[in-house]
Design an enzyme around this catalytic site. Structure first.
Site, PDB file in Angstrom:
ATOM      1  CE  LYS A  31      20.826   3.519   0.954  1.00 16.12           C
ATOM      2  NZ  LYS A  31      20.037   2.387   0.365  1.00 16.12           N
ATOM      3  CE1 TYR A  71      17.933   0.739   5.041  1.00 15.92           C
ATOM      4  CE2 TYR A  71      20.267   0.611   5.560  1.00 15.92           C
ATOM      5  CZ  TYR A  71      19.224   1.187   4.856  1.00 15.92           C
ATOM      6  OH  TYR A  71      19.469   2.211   3.968  1.00 15.92           O
ATOM      7  CG  ASN A 134      19.610   2.376  -3.280  1.00 13.25           C
ATOM      8  OD1 ASN A 134      20.364   2.515  -2.317  1.00 13.25           O
ATOM      9  ND2 ASN A 134      18.340   2.063  -3.156  1.00 13.25           N
ATOM     10  CG  HIS A 137      17.999   5.903   4.071  1.00 12.09           C
ATOM     11  ND1 HIS A 137      17.284   4.721   4.077  1.00 12.09           N
ATOM     12  CD2 HIS A 137      17.480   6.670   5.065  1.00 12.09           C
ATOM     13  CE1 HIS A 137      16.373   4.778   5.051  1.00 12.09           C
ATOM     14  NE2 HIS A 137      16.474   5.945   5.665  1.00 12.09           N
ATOM     15  CD  GLU A 148      15.109   6.148   8.710  1.00 14.28           C
ATOM     16  OE1 GLU A 148      14.897   5.015   8.257  1.00 14.28           O
ATOM     17  OE2 GLU A 148      15.051   7.184   8.003  1.00 14.28           O
TER      18      GLU A 148
HETATM   19  P1  IDP Z   1      14.125   2.480  -0.063  1.00 14.43           P
HETATM   20  O1  IDP Z   1      15.572   2.727   0.299  1.00 14.43           O
HETATM   21  O2  IDP Z   1      13.804   3.028  -1.425  1.00 14.43           O
HETATM   22  O3  IDP Z   1      13.169   2.934   1.000  1.00 14.43           O
HETATM   23  P2  IDP Z   1      13.618  -0.241   0.854  1.00 14.43           P
HETATM   24  O4  IDP Z   1      12.643  -1.174   0.221  1.00 14.43           O
HETATM   25  O5  IDP Z   1      13.270   0.370   2.172  1.00 14.43           O
HETATM   26  O6  IDP Z   1      13.963   0.896  -0.230  1.00 14.43           O
HETATM   27  O7  IDP Z   1      14.987  -1.032   0.978  1.00 14.43           O
HETATM   28  C1  IDP Z   1      16.048  -0.495   1.760  1.00 14.43           C
HETATM   29  C2  IDP Z   1      17.337  -0.663   0.988  1.00 14.43           C
HETATM   30  O8  IDP Z   1      17.618  -2.065   0.823  1.00 14.43           O
HETATM   31  C3  IDP Z   1      17.313  -0.125  -0.450  1.00 14.43           C
HETATM   32  O9  IDP Z   1      17.548   1.271  -0.521  1.00 14.43           O
HETATM   33  C4  IDP Z   1      18.424  -0.924  -1.092  1.00 14.43           C
HETATM   34  O10 IDP Z   1      19.720  -0.407  -0.746  1.00 14.43           O
HETATM   35  C5  IDP Z   1      18.248  -2.281  -0.425  1.00 14.43           C
HETATM   36  N1  IDP Z   1      17.389  -3.174  -1.223  1.00 14.43           N
HETATM   37  C6  IDP Z   1      16.042  -3.160  -1.305  1.00 14.43           C
HETATM   38  N2  IDP Z   1      15.575  -4.090  -2.145  1.00 14.43           N
HETATM   39  C7  IDP Z   1      16.672  -4.744  -2.615  1.00 14.43           C
HETATM   40  C8  IDP Z   1      16.860  -5.828  -3.529  1.00 14.43           C
HETATM   41  O11 IDP Z   1      15.904  -6.390  -4.089  1.00 14.43           O
HETATM   42  N3  IDP Z   1      18.148  -6.197  -3.768  1.00 14.43           N
HETATM   43  C9  IDP Z   1      19.231  -5.605  -3.168  1.00 14.43           C
HETATM   44  N4  IDP Z   1      19.088  -4.584  -2.301  1.00 14.43           N
HETATM   45  C10 IDP Z   1      17.841  -4.151  -2.035  1.00 14.43           C
HETATM   46 MG    MG Z   2      12.890   2.251   2.933  1.00  9.62          MG
END
Ligand code: IDP
Ligand code: MG
Length: 167
Positions: A31, A71, A134, A137, A148
């Site tokens: 990312k 997304y 984070n 992905h 994807e």
């Molecule tokens: P994942 O990437 O671990 O699958 P998902 O729940 O699919 O997590 O969420 C997609 C992305 O959205 C996350 O990787 C993160 O970048 C962002 N995200 C998810 N939850 C939060 C939150 O509570 N605050 C801010 N960003 C979030």
């Molecule tokens: Mg996800």
């Protein structure tokens, strides 16, 4: 030679190839936070050390519309606007990874969404700044992985990467 040619035909046939990839393929992305922080090389090293084969790789810059579409499943969630803005804030690296049980294996390698909850040694524990920023992905199912991969890599390009040398 005949057998080799048959095999080359098979892996370069888009339909055969996409069926062949199911279960052993995950889509992955480095990312914008990690690209911006100069962590591409370190993350790719961990990808390979963890036993994934990089089948395809491309530097991308998502438009807002592309980030919204990628997304779309999170539309309506409180973090959606922040996520879309973040994902199109800079360059990212899109990858197709191959390994047995790739989706689960890649999620294990990256760790929990929030680096504070990610296991020691995972990519997010090592490189992520926060739950939103984070670092990487990972697909969440084989179906998502197929969608994807197709979002970023045309079938024809994937076939060419593994097919016979072009004339
Ligand atoms: P994942 O990437 O671990 O699958 P998902 O729940 O699919 O997590 O969420 C997609 C992305 O959205 C996350 O990787 C993160 O970048 C962002 N995200 C998810 N939850 C939060 C939150 O509570 N605050 C801010 N960003 C979030
Ligand atoms: Mg996800």
């Amino acid at each position: 030679m005949y057998v080799i040619n048959m095999w080359l035909d098979r892996v370069s046939d888009p339909v055969a190839r996409s069926m062949w990839m199911i279960g052993s393929t995950s889509f992955a992305m480095i990312k914008p936070d990690a690209v911006q922080a100069g962590k591409v090389g370190a993350i790719l090293a961990r990808v390979q050390e963890a036993g994934f084969e990089i089948r395809a790789l491309r530097m991308v810059r998502l438009s807002r519309v592309e980030a919204e579409a990628f997304y779309a499943v999170h539309q309506g969630r409180p973090f959606y606007a922040e996520l879309v803005a973040f994902m199109c804030s800079g360059r990212a690296v899109a990858m197709v990874l191959e390994k047995a049980d790739a989706v689960a294996a890649w999620r294990l390698a990256i760790g929990a969404t929030d680096p504070a909850e990610a296991a020691p040694g995972t990519i997010r524990k090592l490189f992520a700044e926060s739950k939103g920023r984070n670092a990487v992905h990972g697909s969440d199912s084989d179906e998502t992985a197929a969608r994807e991969v197709a979002f970023f890599f045309p079938e024809r390009e994937l076939a060419l990467l593994d097919g016979p040398v072009a004339g």
